[in-house]
Enzyme design. Structure first.
Site, PDB file in Angstrom:
ATOM      1  CB  THR A 112      -1.000   0.178   1.347  1.00  0.00           C
ATOM      2  OG1 THR A 112      -1.495   1.322   1.537  1.00  0.00           O
ATOM      3  CG2 THR A 112      -0.017  -0.567   2.319  1.00  0.00           C
ATOM      4  CE  LYS A 114      -2.235  -4.015   3.910  1.00  0.00           C
ATOM      5  NZ  LYS A 114      -2.553  -5.144   2.886  1.00  0.00           N
TER       6      LYS A 114
END
Ligand code: F7E
Length: 326
Positions: free
Chosen positions: A126, A154
């Site tokens: 992301t 992430k």
């Protein structure tokens, strides 16, 4: 022989768009369903593919389960889209966010390694990895500066994906996707909250739209375009990491202006209230991606403009609210 794909996060926004694309490409698509008291198939029904996907109950947070699922299906490709994807909640849910977003992909990678190292792996990385990066436009070489528990989890998954690629020569790829939206975006995300709110205001069901930081800027694309990039990454000659974006940037105010314009309301500011509950302890102020590597290597370009995206979302929400009024 038909290819088999396992898609985690099948009931979210990207899962159904990706499943639809894979079905069109003649894959057998398996969707991982975490056991919940009630399954929500709205997004799969919206794209009319609910009955075309095979469902397997399982959870990325459980290694044994992922090992069993991957041994049983023996997929050619695994797309890990499962996540606690709402950045705003990740401060209060930091452990859950880490379990799903960091250790989930690790469990899948280990399961693939133990079942069959040839299975390809896609990780939903992301633009939040960049956080409040000093660089105005971000590409694959921009320094990461994660600014939320979501982004930190992430980041772990991003590096694990790179590490499995390098350590075991496995086909592991990171799609660094910038914000991508659609009519089936979760209602808690700002774009859908706006498109739904504008439609409700137009239909007289709601008086105001209550939001947080209106100055944040994002690079917004259409989810339907972005899943194509995911698939192309998995067909590439060698695994790598790619930014998927539009090279353009708009603010929340820009989104509001266009959304209200779509329903012929020009004095939109009078319908907005600001509530600090929707502000984050640290917000990411400005993101804009450079997708040149995806364009040059994969031949991918976004097809939907920002204006078209806003129109699509507002029109779909308006249609839904008008129908409910009848
Ligand atoms: O916020 C501001 C908010 O929640 C966008 C996820 O898919 O994309 C998404 O993350 C901006 C932020 O998306 C409200 O402060 C103002 O600056 O729509 P969002 P996000 O945080 O950018 C990335 C790429 C992901 O990976 C994530 O999983 O909008 N904002 N007022 C608001 N945001 C929300 N949600 N609600 C408001 O009322």
């Amino acid at each position: 022989m038909k290819k088999r794909a396992l898609v985690t996060g099948i009931t979210g926004q990207d899962g159904p768009y990706l499943a639809k694309l894979l079905l069109e490409k003649n894959y057998d698509v398996y969707g991982l369903l975490p056991r919940r008291s009630k399954q929500d198939f709205y997004n799969l029904n919206y794209l009319s593919i609910k009955k075309d996907v095979e469902y397997v109950v399982g959870d990325v947070t459980d290694y044994n389960c992922m090992h069993k699922v991957i041994s049983k299906i023996k997929p050619h490709e695994v797309y890990n889209l499962a996540a606690q994807s709402f950045v705003g909640n990740s401060w209060e849910l930091s452990s859950v966010t880490s379990d799903i977003n960091a250790f989930g992909p690790l469990n899948i990678l280990n399961a693939i390694k133990n079942v069959d190292e040839k299975i390809k792996f896609y990780q939903a990385s992301t633009s939040e990895l960049y956080g409040n990066s000093c660089e105005k436009i971000q590409n694959e070489n921009t320094k990461f500066e994660p600014s939320s528990p979501y982004a930190i989890a992430k980041l772990y998954a991003y590096w694990m994906t790179v590490n499995f690629r390098k350590s075991y020569n496995m086909f592991c790829t990171n799609g660094i996707l910038f914000n991508h939206e659609s009519p089936i975006r979760g209602i808690e995300f700002v774009t859908r909250k706006i498109s739904d709110g504008v439609a409700q205001i137009k239909c007289g069901k709601q008086k105001y739209l209550t939001l947080g930081n209106l100055d944040a800027k994002r690079d917004w694309g259409f989810a339907g375009d972005y899943v194509e990039a995911m698939w192309l990454m998995m067909q590439a000659e060698k695994p790598d990491d790619f930014v998927v974006a539009t090279n353009t940037q708009f603010s929340i105010r820009d989104f509001l202006r266009l959304a209200f314009k779509e329903v012929n309301i020009s004095n939109w500011e009078q319908y907005i209230k600001i509530n600090k509950d929707f502000k984050r302890p640290v917000d990411v102020n400005s993101l804009c991606g450079n997708y040149n590597k995806a364009k040059n290597t994969l031949g991918w370009v976004p097809k939907t403009s920002f204006k078209e995206l806003v129109q699509l979302m507002v029109r779909e929400d308006l249609k839904r609210h008008e129908k409910q009024n009848i």
